[in-house]
Design an enzyme around this catalytic site. Sequence first.
Site: not given
Ligand SMILES: *Cc1c(COP(=O)(O)O)cnc(C)c1O
Length: 383
Positions: A48, A101, A174, A199
């Site tokens: 961890r 998001y 983000d 992503k």
């Molecule tokens: C998918 C996404 C998140 C969240 O991420 P997870 O890996 O699904 O927890 C945050 N911001 C954006 C723009 C996203 O597309």
Amino acid sequence: MRGFSTRAIHAGQEPDPTTGSVIVPIHATSTFAQDGVGGTRGGYEYSRTGNPTRTALQECLAALEGGRHAVAFASGMAASDTLLRATVRPGDHLVIPHDAYGGTFRLVDKVLTGWGVEYTPVDLADLDALRAAIRPGRTKLIWCETPTNPLLGIADIAALADVARSAGARLVVDNTFASPYLQTPLALGADVVLHSTTKYIGGHSDVVGGALVTGDDALAEQLRFLQNAVGAVPGPFDAWLTLRGAKTLAVRMERHSDNAELVAQMLTAHPRVEKVLYPGLAEHPGHEVAAKQMRRFGGMVSFLVAGGREAALRVCAATRIFTLAESLGGVESLIEHPGQMTHASVAGSALEVPDSLVRLSVGIEDVDDLVEDLRQALDAAAS
Ligand SMILES: *Cc1c(COP(=O)(O)O)cnc(C)c1O
């Protein structure tokens, strides 16, 4: 500094010193032998707290975003939660994008407000609206997405960084939609970059993960403390898959951008499409800012279907190559209806999205097949 792909393939990824393994091993272990109490080999004691596969991923992500520190998490939401714990306290205030998001909105609106933190949703393309939303001394964080999900809005990162600095707030970007190949917010003045590595960075729809990257040593120390104290860490298999994906990020993003540009052109010309939202189009209101801060415009395209919600749902049901699914950023093309899928959590709120909206994650298949698939789906939905 070495080029982007050289960093993606080599940063944090020296051949293993004991075996010569060219690829970073999956260190599937929870604990590490010590040579006498406190005598760790390379600083590892418990997974961890630290694991070599995760370290390799973190070093690679830091190198890609041009930050000194990266901290990896089990999901993008875990990264978001950790950043919020590090930056806001009861009585503080933050600004979030008016089309954030859905998961970010839910975390702030449903979880964080229970701890006495207030927030204001703002259209970050409107700097006057942002300045008006700042509560002097209380606004600690400006949360930016650009391009936004799912409306593909563009915010000027350098301008937001100026506003944040004069307000004494931190700016987090983000960067999930752009990926570090297309945009590096730290170089434009952001304090922290957040990723859902699920992503584009992972890129193959086979792993969930998240990361925070920063050049701020003190903030990084807090983030590392929370990574261990809260414990939402990625396992070694997840870190390894994400690292493998990251190696090809540049070539994938070029192809995603090539394909999305052609898809956006076809949609613009199609009579069943009311409006195409893609920052690469000259008529997009954020086009100039996007061209200034992004290398290219990426693989996400949204559009409004003539005929409203029912027509949009019919288009989503009629594609054969685009798979109807949430998420984005993988090599395969996906289609979805944000109003009922990814953004159902914002229904009825100020962040509600139009119900004729369809979002595409344009993959790296042959673009002729993608264009043809969408054309037949739009034609079928019309009849
Ligand atoms: C998918 C996404 C998140 C969240 O991420 P997870 O890996 O699904 O927890 C945050 N911001 C954006 C723009 C996203 O597309």
